[in-house]
Design a protein around this motif. Structure first.
Motif, short mmCIF file in Angstrom:
data_model
loop_
_atom_site.label_atom_id
_atom_site.label_comp_id
_atom_site.label_asym_id
_atom_site.label_seq_id
_atom_site.Cartn_x
_atom_site.Cartn_y
_atom_site.Cartn_z
N UNK A 97 35.95 21.54 -17.56
CA UNK A 97 34.78 22.47 -18.40
C UNK A 97 35.02 22.11 -19.71
N UNK A 98 34.19 21.54 -20.37
CA UNK A 98 34.31 20.88 -21.79
C UNK A 98 33.85 22.00 -22.78
N UNK A 99 34.45 22.68 -23.57
CA UNK A 99 34.14 23.90 -24.43
C UNK A 99 33.89 23.37 -26.12
N UNK A 100 34.45 22.29 -26.61
CA UNK A 100 34.63 22.00 -27.64
C UNK A 100 33.09 21.73 -28.26
N UNK A 101 32.13 21.16 -27.58
CA UNK A 101 30.72 20.95 -28.08
C UNK A 101 30.03 22.21 -28.71
N UNK A 102 30.54 23.36 -28.20
CA UNK A 102 29.76 24.68 -28.45
C UNK A 102 30.62 25.38 -29.65
N UNK A 103 31.93 24.79 -30.15
CA UNK A 103 32.34 25.36 -31.23
C UNK A 103 31.46 25.51 -32.62
N UNK A 104 30.87 24.59 -32.86
CA UNK A 104 30.09 24.45 -34.16
C UNK A 104 29.07 25.76 -34.15
N UNK A 105 28.26 25.89 -33.17
CA UNK A 105 27.13 27.06 -33.28
C UNK A 105 28.01 28.42 -33.02
N UNK A 106 28.87 28.35 -32.20
CA UNK A 106 29.51 29.56 -32.04
C UNK A 106 30.03 30.01 -33.42
N UNK A 107 30.64 29.25 -34.36
CA UNK A 107 31.19 29.49 -35.62
C UNK A 107 30.13 30.28 -36.50
N UNK A 108 28.90 29.57 -36.28
CA UNK A 108 27.68 29.91 -37.10
C UNK A 108 27.19 31.57 -36.61
N UNK A 109 27.38 31.50 -35.39
CA UNK A 109 26.99 32.91 -34.89
C UNK A 109 28.02 33.97 -35.32
N UNK A 110 29.35 33.80 -35.01
CA UNK A 110 30.45 34.78 -35.37
C UNK A 110 30.26 34.90 -36.83
N UNK A 111 29.90 33.96 -37.77
CA UNK A 111 29.65 34.03 -39.30
C UNK A 111 28.59 35.18 -39.37
N UNK A 112 27.42 35.04 -38.60
CA UNK A 112 26.37 36.02 -39.07
C UNK A 112 26.82 37.35 -38.62
N UNK A 113 27.72 37.48 -37.51
CA UNK A 113 28.12 38.76 -37.09
C UNK A 113 28.99 39.39 -38.07
N UNK A 114 29.79 38.66 -38.40
CA UNK A 114 31.04 38.98 -39.40
C UNK A 114 30.95 39.00 -40.92
N UNK A 115 30.24 38.01 -41.29
CA UNK A 115 29.98 37.85 -42.70
C UNK A 115 31.13 37.34 -43.18
N UNK A 116 32.26 36.72 -42.61
CA UNK A 116 33.14 35.94 -43.22
C UNK A 116 33.55 34.62 -42.34
N UNK A 117 33.65 33.52 -43.12
CA UNK A 117 33.75 32.45 -42.35
C UNK A 117 35.12 32.23 -41.78
N UNK A 118 36.40 32.85 -42.45
CA UNK A 118 37.50 32.80 -42.16
C UNK A 118 37.71 33.68 -40.74
#
Length: 312
Positions: free
Chosen positions: A1-22
Motif C-alpha cells: 500500500x503506497x501512502x506517500x502520495x497522500x502526504x502533501x494534501x494531508x499536511x494541508x488538511x492538518x494545517x487547516x485543522x490545527x493552524x500550525x505547519x509544525x
C-alpha cells in the motif's frame, strides 16, 4: 500500500485543522504511522485509500485538538495599538497561528489556505472545523463525513450550516487574487522597491486606508496607513536602511522574506511577511519573526549583499 502520495494534501488538511505547519507535519506523521500499523485491516471494498487516510487523520486531529484553544493572530486578540513606540515584547506562551510555506508542498493559491480563512476557522469547535474542511474544501459527501465522524448526516449538515455562518465573508473568494496576477505582482514589486529604499512615503501610498500590520509572536497590531507608516519609520531607525526583500508565497498569498542589514556588511533574515493585496493596495501584512517559523521556509539565515543581488 503506497501512502506517500497522500502526504502533501494531508499536511494541508492538518494545517487547516490545527493552524500550525509544525503541528500539521507531526499529525500527518502520526496518521501515516497508524495507517501503516492498520494496513492489514484495510478493506478497499468499503473505502478508497484516500478516504481511509482522511478518516484516520481526522481522528488524529480531533484527539490532538481536544480541550485546546484556538491559534490566533494578534488582530484576533484585542484592539489595535495607537502607539508606534510600544515595546516589541514577544508572547511565547500564546500558540500563534503559523503561515503555510507553499514552496514546500506546491500548494495552490486557494481561498481556503488564506491566513484570514484559517484564522476564522480556528474559532470553530474542532468537529465543526472538520466538517467545514471535509465538506467545503475537500468535497467529501455528507454521508462520508458522517461516517468519518461517527455521526448522522443531519448532524453533519447542521454543523456545516453553523460553520458557514461563522466564517461568512472571511477570505471572500471573489477578492482572492493569485500571487501571479499582474496587478498583484505590480503592487508587490513597488512595495519591495520602496521597502529596500526605506521610502516610507512610497510604502504608505501602496497601502489601503485601513491596512492592518501585525507581528506574531508580538501581541501587537496596527490599523491604518498612517500608523503602519509610523511603525515602519521606527523599524528603519532601529535596524537601519539597506534591506533586501526576496519574493515567495505563503498560504496562496504573495509573501516576502525580509533581510535586515547586519554589522558585517551582509543581510540577515529578519521576517517573513505575508501580504493580502485587495484593489491594488496592500490591505494586510502578517509579519512572522519567530525563528522556528522562519525555518520552515528553507531560507538562508545570512547572505552577503553581493550574493543577494545575484539571486534576485
Amino acid at each position: 500500500m503506497e501512502l506517500a502520495p497522500y502526504r502533501r494534501e494531508l499536511v494541508a488538511y492538518c494545517y487547516r485543522m490545527s493552524g500550525s505547519f509544525h503541528e500539521a507535519e507531526d499529525l500527518v506523521q502520526e496518521t501515516l504511522l497508524r495507517a501503516w500499523k492498520a494496513r492489514d485491516g484495510y478493506d478497499p471494498a468499503r473505502a478508497s485509500v484516500r478516504t481511509w487516510l482522511y478518516r484516520i487523520a481526522t481522528n488524529v486531529c480531533l484527539t490532538a485538538l481536544e480541550g485546546r484553544g484556538r491559534r490566533p493572530l494578534p488582530s484576533g486578540l484585542g484592539v489595535p495599538s495607537d502607539d508606534p513606540g510600544t515595546p516589541l515584547v514577544p508572547a511565547p506562551d500564546i500558540p500563534w497561528l503559523e503561515p503555510f510555506p507553499d514552496a514546500r508542498f506546491d500548494a495552490e493559491a486557494r481561498a481556503d489556505l488564506r491566513l484570514a480563512w484559517v484564522a476564522a476557522v480556528q474559532h470553530l469547535p474542532a468537529r465543526q472545523r472538520a466538517v467545514l474542511v471535509l465538506r467545503e474544501v475537500l468535497a467529501f459527501s455528507a454521508a462520508g463525513v458522517a461516517e468519518q465522524l461517527g455521526t448522522t448526516v443531519a448532524a453533519v449538515n447542521s454543523a456545516l450550516q453553523r460553520a458557514r455562518a461563522a466564517v461568512a465573508g472571511v477570505g471572500d473568494a471573489g477578492e482572492v487574487r493569485e500571487p501571479d496576477d499582474p496587478e498583484v505582482r505590480a503592487v508587490v514589486r513597488r512595495y519591495v522597491r520602496a521597502f529596500e529604499a526605506a521610502d516610507v512615503a512610497a510604502l504608505v501610498r501602496l497601502l489601503a486606508e485601513d491596512a492592518v500590520l501585525e507581528m506574531p509572536p508580538v501581541p501587537l497590531w496596527y490599523r491604518g496607513s498612517r500608523e503602519y507608516g509610523l511603525f515602519l519609520e521606527r523599524v528603519f531607525r532601529m535596524r537601519g536602511t539597506g534591506w533586501g526583500m526576496r519574493r515567495l508565497t505563503a498560504n496562496g498569498q504573495p509573501a516576502l522574506a525580509a533581510y535586515a542589514p547586519d554589522h558585517g556588511g551582509g543581510l540577515l533574515l529578519h521576517t517573513v511577511q505575508v501580504l493580502t493585496v485587495v484593489g491594488g493596495r496592500v490591505a494586510h501584512n502578517a509579519v512572522f519573526a519567530d525563528p522556528p517559523v522562519l525555518e520552515v521556509f528553507d531560507l538562508p539565515r545570512r547572505i552577503s549583499a553581493e550574493e543577494f543581488r545575484r539571486r534576485r
